[in-house]
Design a protein around this motif. Structure first.
Motif, PDB file in Angstrom:
ATOM      1  N   LEU B  17       0.835  -1.209   0.000  1.00  0.00           N
ATOM      2  CA  LEU B  17       0.000   0.000   0.000  1.00  0.00           C
ATOM      3  C   LEU B  17       0.867   1.256   0.000  1.00  0.00           C
ATOM      4  CD1 LEU B  17      -2.971  -0.838   2.406  1.00  0.00           C
ATOM      5  CD2 LEU B  17      -3.025  -0.449  -0.083  1.00  0.00           C
ATOM      6  N   GLY B  18       1.901   1.264   0.815  1.00  0.00           N
ATOM      7  CA  GLY B  18       2.800   2.412   0.905  1.00  0.00           C
ATOM      8  C   GLY B  18       3.451   2.690  -0.436  1.00  0.00           C
ATOM      9  N   LEU B  19       3.931   1.627  -1.078  1.00  0.00           N
ATOM     10  CA  LEU B  19       4.577   1.766  -2.386  1.00  0.00           C
ATOM     11  C   LEU B  19       3.609   2.338  -3.411  1.00  0.00           C
ATOM     12  CD1 LEU B  19       6.804  -1.383  -3.030  1.00  0.00           C
ATOM     13  CD2 LEU B  19       7.431   1.008  -3.380  1.00  0.00           C
ATOM     14  N   GLU B  20       2.386   1.809  -3.371  1.00  0.00           N
ATOM     15  CA  GLU B  20       1.370   2.259  -4.317  1.00  0.00           C
ATOM     16  C   GLU B  20       1.116   3.769  -4.158  1.00  0.00           C
ATOM     17  OE1 GLU B  20      -0.089   0.198  -6.561  1.00  0.00           O
ATOM     18  OE2 GLU B  20      -1.213   1.872  -7.422  1.00  0.00           O
ATOM     19  N   LEU B  21       0.906   4.179  -2.888  1.00  0.00           N
ATOM     20  CA  LEU B  21       0.642   5.594  -2.615  1.00  0.00           C
ATOM     21  C   LEU B  21       1.814   6.455  -3.045  1.00  0.00           C
ATOM     22  CD1 LEU B  21      -1.093   5.338   0.885  1.00  0.00           C
ATOM     23  CD2 LEU B  21      -2.142   5.941  -1.330  1.00  0.00           C
ATOM     24  N   TRP B  22       3.032   5.980  -2.712  1.00  0.00           N
ATOM     25  CA  TRP B  22       4.222   6.748  -3.026  1.00  0.00           C
ATOM     26  C   TRP B  22       4.379   6.902  -4.536  1.00  0.00           C
ATOM     27  CZ3 TRP B  22       8.741   4.784  -5.463  1.00  0.00           C
ATOM     28  CH2 TRP B  22       9.815   5.680  -5.499  1.00  0.00           C
ATOM     29  N   SER B  23       4.179   5.779  -5.272  1.00  0.00           N
ATOM     30  CA  SER B  23       4.393   5.853  -6.718  1.00  0.00           C
ATOM     31  C   SER B  23       3.345   6.762  -7.376  1.00  0.00           C
ATOM     32  CB  SER B  23       4.361   4.450  -7.330  1.00  0.00           C
ATOM     33  OG  SER B  23       3.143   3.814  -7.032  1.00  0.00           O
TER      34      SER B  23
END
Lengths: 268, 254
Positions: B17-23
């Motif tokens: 989830l964090g990666l998704e939001l960051w990207s």
């Protein structure tokens, strides 16, 4: 007729033949003399107990009788033949039943190992295993693994495995040393009954003097460094023996005193 | 309140989830990274057109064939060396010299001798799997309770009975552990060989995706390999529990 019938009092009917004979047996292990010129005749059907202070070579003598060690000098003979390797008709009961049983096999499986190895017909194995387990008082435990059994039960199982060999001689190395007093007395009587029924010759190593007198037809005591015979006592106590009356017999007490003094002197 | 297995999944989910939001926040444009949603889409695509399944089959086939070949050789030698001290001493230097050679270092020779394809890959995997199994099964045999070997002697078991009825069952829990380790090694080496040189399987899939500038597909392959490895280990754990259930109450080494 080398397997004489036995009277109730334990004396052979016929002049007994020698079954296990040590002739000037010496054993060196790692440069040390463990056993020195030991000569010993065990009659067929005799119940011989070996006692001695720890490190006197009791177990080593038993292993020589089993063919697990070969003497450096001298000879061990069984029924007149030199004992160079273990024999199928000589069974050995180890003290550490927990290590001597196969943990991945059930009680029945452990007994079965012997029958598989000596070509006992597969069709009759189950019946034979049942008989043997009943003999040692484990009729309802055939499907249990050793780890699921108590110490006394495991030792019974090891005895059943040895009986499966239909041994002419049973060699027992402090078999009850790790068991509690009650279990121990029960097993002593069971072994006496089993041996009386099978007429096997027994060499029984123990450090318990009373146990030796209670069980044996003869008790020998070994002296340490190097191991040699220090005392050889016939036990004339009547059979069948009884845990209470036999142990209160004045003769029993006299023998116990004699062996006790021997051990004390040998340790001095 | 939360079951432990679900708890163990919390961290990976949070990371994704964090990666998704960051990207999304940074409008990620990269040849090496891709948002998790794009990776997931690429994986669905690769599964539905079957390409990743074919690659998985190729990789697993090579890995298993190599594992079996290397494992059996390692097991045979391990048992023999565990039993025969003289042989063990005779082969000690040879083994300790061969063992440190990285399996991938054999690639040039294997390629000349066997060419591209399964045979070469299986050979390299077998070489890699042989050593852990040899070393661990040798230790397993040496570690067998001496009393059991004595029982075998006292009962006058034949050599065959000794191996099949005492030695192998007694050493089996540890030998199985060796195989569990070797399964991991087999997968790693198979994928490595495919990435380095062999144009089949999951490793080659990663290389193709990289050359096509498809970081989403490349990462999909990576995640997929992780899942395959996890599944394999789960199967082995399950088998271990099933095989050594009640009988393993004593002497369980791991």
């Amino acid at each position: 007729m080398n397997r004489p019938a036995r009277l109730q009092d334990g004396h052979p009917l016929t002049p007994a033949t020698t079954q296990i004979a040590f002739t000037d047996v010496t054993l060196n292990l790692g440069g040390k003399t463990i056993i020195d010129k030991l000569s010993l005749d065990v009659r067929s059907g005799e119940f011989l107990c070996i006692i001695g202070a720890s490190g006197c070579g009791k177990t080593t003598a038993l292993r020589l009788a089993a063919g697990l060690y070969r003497p450096t000098a001298g000879q061990v003979c069984f029924d007149g033949q030199p004992m160079l390797t273990p024999r199928r008709d000589v069974a050995i009961v180890f003290q550490d039943y927990g290590k001597a049983l196969l943990p991945w096999r059930t009680a029945a499986g452990n007994v079965s190992l012997v029958l598989e190895s000596n070509g006992f017909p597969a069709a009759q194995r189950t019946a034979r295993i049942d008989t043997l387990l009943r003999k040692v008082g484990l009729p309802h435990h055939a499907d249990k693994y050793p780890a699921e059994m108590s110490g006394g039960m495991q030792q019974r199982l090891q005895i059943a495995r040895c009986l499966a060999q239909e041994p002419k001689a049973l060699l027992m190395d402090e078999p009850f040393g790790a068991l509690d007093a009650m279990t121990r007395q029960g097993l002593q009587d069971e072994v006496l009954a089993l041996v009386a029924a099978s007429r096997a010759t027994v060499i029984f190593v123990t450090h318990d003097l009373e146990e030796a007198i209670y069980l044996g037809d003869r008790v020998i005591g070994l002296l340490p460094h190097p191991g040699r015979i220090g005392i050889d006592l016939p036990i004339d106590l009547p059979r069948p023996r009884d845990q209470l009356t036999t142990r209160e017999d004045p003769q029993f007490l006299r023998l116990r005193r004699e062996l006790f003094d021997f051990i004390k002197a040998s340790e001095a | 309140m939360i079951p432990p297995r679900a708890k163990a999944a919390l961290l990976p989910i949070a990371c994704v989830l964090g990666l998704e939001l960051w990207s999304r926040a940074t409008h990620l444009q990269s040849d090496a990274l891709a948002p998790p949603s794009a990776v997931a889409a690429a994986m669905v695509e690769a599964v539905s057109d079957g390409s990743i399944l074919v690659a998985t089959r190729d990789t697993l086939a090579s890995a298993f064939a190599g594992l079996v070949a290397g494992g059996l050789i390692g097991l045979a030698f391990g048992i023999a060396l565990g039993l025969l001290t003289a042989l063990d001493r005779l082969l000690e230097v040879t083994i300790e010299t061969l063992r440190p050679i990285p399996s991938v270092a054999l690639l040039p020779i294997a390629l000349i001798a066997l060419g591209f394809g399964y045979r070469m890959e299986i050979t390299i995997v077998a070489f890699a799997c042989l050593w852990p199994i040899l070393i661990l099964s040798r230790a397993a045999v040496k570690g067998i309770e001496p009393r059991l070997m004595e029982v075998a002697r006292a009962l006058r078991l034949s050599s065959r009975d000794r191996v099949t009825k005492i030695i192998i069952p007694a050493a089996l829990p540890r030998i199985f552990l060796a195989f569990r380790l070797a399964v991991g090694v087999a997968l790693i080496v198979a994928v490595t060989v495919e990435i380095a040189i062999n144009p089949i399987g999951l490793g080659a899939g990663i290389m193709t995706a990289q050359q096509a500038l498809r970081p989403d597909l490349m990462l999909a392959y990576l995640v997929w390999i992780g899942l395959v490895g996890y599944a394999l280990n789960s199967v082995m754990m399950l088998a271990q529990r099933h095989l050594f259930g009640r009988a393993a109450l004593v002497g369980e080494p791991a």
